[in-house]
Design a protein around this motif. Structure first.
Motif, mmCIF file in Angstrom:
data_model
loop_
_atom_site.group_PDB
_atom_site.id
_atom_site.type_symbol
_atom_site.label_atom_id
_atom_site.label_comp_id
_atom_site.label_asym_id
_atom_site.label_seq_id
_atom_site.Cartn_x
_atom_site.Cartn_y
_atom_site.Cartn_z
ATOM 1 N N ALA A 35 -26.915 -18.237 11.619
ATOM 2 C CA ALA A 35 -26.530 -19.535 11.059
ATOM 3 C C ALA A 35 -27.743 -20.238 10.446
ATOM 4 O O ALA A 35 -27.638 -20.825 9.354
ATOM 5 C CB ALA A 35 -25.899 -20.410 12.136
ATOM 6 N N LEU A 36 -28.890 -20.174 11.119
ATOM 7 C CA LEU A 36 -30.101 -20.804 10.583
ATOM 8 C C LEU A 36 -30.549 -20.135 9.287
ATOM 9 O O LEU A 36 -30.984 -20.806 8.349
ATOM 10 C CB LEU A 36 -31.232 -20.743 11.613
ATOM 11 C CG LEU A 36 -31.077 -21.653 12.821
ATOM 12 C CD1 LEU A 36 -32.169 -21.367 13.838
ATOM 13 C CD2 LEU A 36 -31.090 -23.116 12.406
ATOM 14 N N GLY B 221 -30.737 -21.586 5.297
ATOM 15 C CA GLY B 221 -32.047 -21.632 4.660
ATOM 16 C C GLY B 221 -33.127 -22.248 5.530
ATOM 17 O O GLY B 221 -34.177 -22.642 5.036
ATOM 18 N N ILE B 222 -32.894 -22.322 6.839
ATOM 19 C CA ILE B 222 -33.834 -22.954 7.759
ATOM 20 C C ILE B 222 -34.799 -21.946 8.370
ATOM 21 O O ILE B 222 -35.912 -22.283 8.734
ATOM 22 C CB ILE B 222 -33.049 -23.723 8.853
ATOM 23 C CG1 ILE B 222 -32.305 -24.881 8.189
ATOM 24 C CG2 ILE B 222 -33.944 -24.200 9.973
ATOM 25 C CD1 ILE B 222 -31.322 -25.582 9.079
ATOM 26 N N ALA B 223 -34.365 -20.702 8.488
ATOM 27 C CA ALA B 223 -35.204 -19.656 9.072
ATOM 28 C C ALA B 223 -35.041 -18.367 8.283
ATOM 29 O O ALA B 223 -34.032 -18.163 7.605
ATOM 30 C CB ALA B 223 -34.830 -19.418 10.534
ATOM 31 N N THR B 224 -36.056 -17.528 8.390
ATOM 32 C CA THR B 224 -36.000 -16.181 7.835
ATOM 33 C C THR B 224 -36.054 -15.219 9.006
ATOM 34 O O THR B 224 -36.925 -15.349 9.872
ATOM 35 C CB THR B 224 -37.181 -15.929 6.887
ATOM 36 O OG1 THR B 224 -37.104 -16.858 5.814
ATOM 37 C CG2 THR B 224 -37.145 -14.519 6.331
ATOM 38 N N SER C 133 -37.970 -10.255 14.037
ATOM 39 C CA SER C 133 -38.750 -11.483 14.167
ATOM 40 C C SER C 133 -38.092 -12.581 13.354
ATOM 41 O O SER C 133 -37.237 -12.327 12.509
ATOM 42 C CB SER C 133 -40.186 -11.252 13.693
ATOM 43 O OG SER C 133 -40.184 -10.895 12.320
ATOM 44 N N ALA C 134 -38.514 -13.801 13.651
ATOM 45 C CA ALA C 134 -37.981 -14.961 12.934
ATOM 46 C C ALA C 134 -39.107 -15.948 12.680
ATOM 47 O O ALA C 134 -40.079 -16.032 13.443
ATOM 48 C CB ALA C 134 -36.882 -15.625 13.748
ATOM 49 N N ILE C 135 -38.965 -16.684 11.594
ATOM 50 C CA ILE C 135 -39.937 -17.711 11.229
ATOM 51 C C ILE C 135 -39.190 -18.816 10.489
ATOM 52 O O ILE C 135 -38.191 -18.553 9.807
ATOM 53 C CB ILE C 135 -41.079 -17.114 10.367
ATOM 54 C CG1 ILE C 135 -42.234 -18.099 10.219
ATOM 55 C CG2 ILE C 135 -40.557 -16.618 9.030
ATOM 56 C CD1 ILE C 135 -43.499 -17.486 9.645
#
Length: 82
Positions: free
Chosen positions: A52-53, A57-60, A70-72
């Motif tokens: 959802a993030l 467009g809040i996380a990659t 991984s996430a950022i």
């Protein structure tokens, strides 16, 4: 985060907070395993929120063939803490 966090699910707030903390520490992606441990969320729950993030467009999120990843936060995600 701003006052809008009260309207977000607590799991989502924990994910955003951990990603933000990691950005402040290293500006590097956080492994999904570590994020799961730090937020105390099961991987399936974590992946659902991260999807959802990412769609917002809040996380990659980067997923590998072996199931790791991984996430950022994106620039837009970082502004949420601004």
């Amino acid at each position: 985060m701003d006052d809008g966090q009260e309207q977000l699910p607590p799991e989502l707030v924990r994910i955003l907070d951990e990603l933000y903390r990691e950005h402040q520490r290293s500006q590097a992606p956080l492994s999904l395993a570590r994020l799961s441990k730090r937020t105390e969320l099961r991987m399936s729950t974590l992946r659902r929120f991260l999807t959802a993030l990412e769609e917002a467009g809040i996380a990659t999120v980067a997923l590998n063939e072996d199931g790791t990843g991984s996430a950022i936060l994106t620039a837009a995600g970082l502004k949420l803490h601004g």
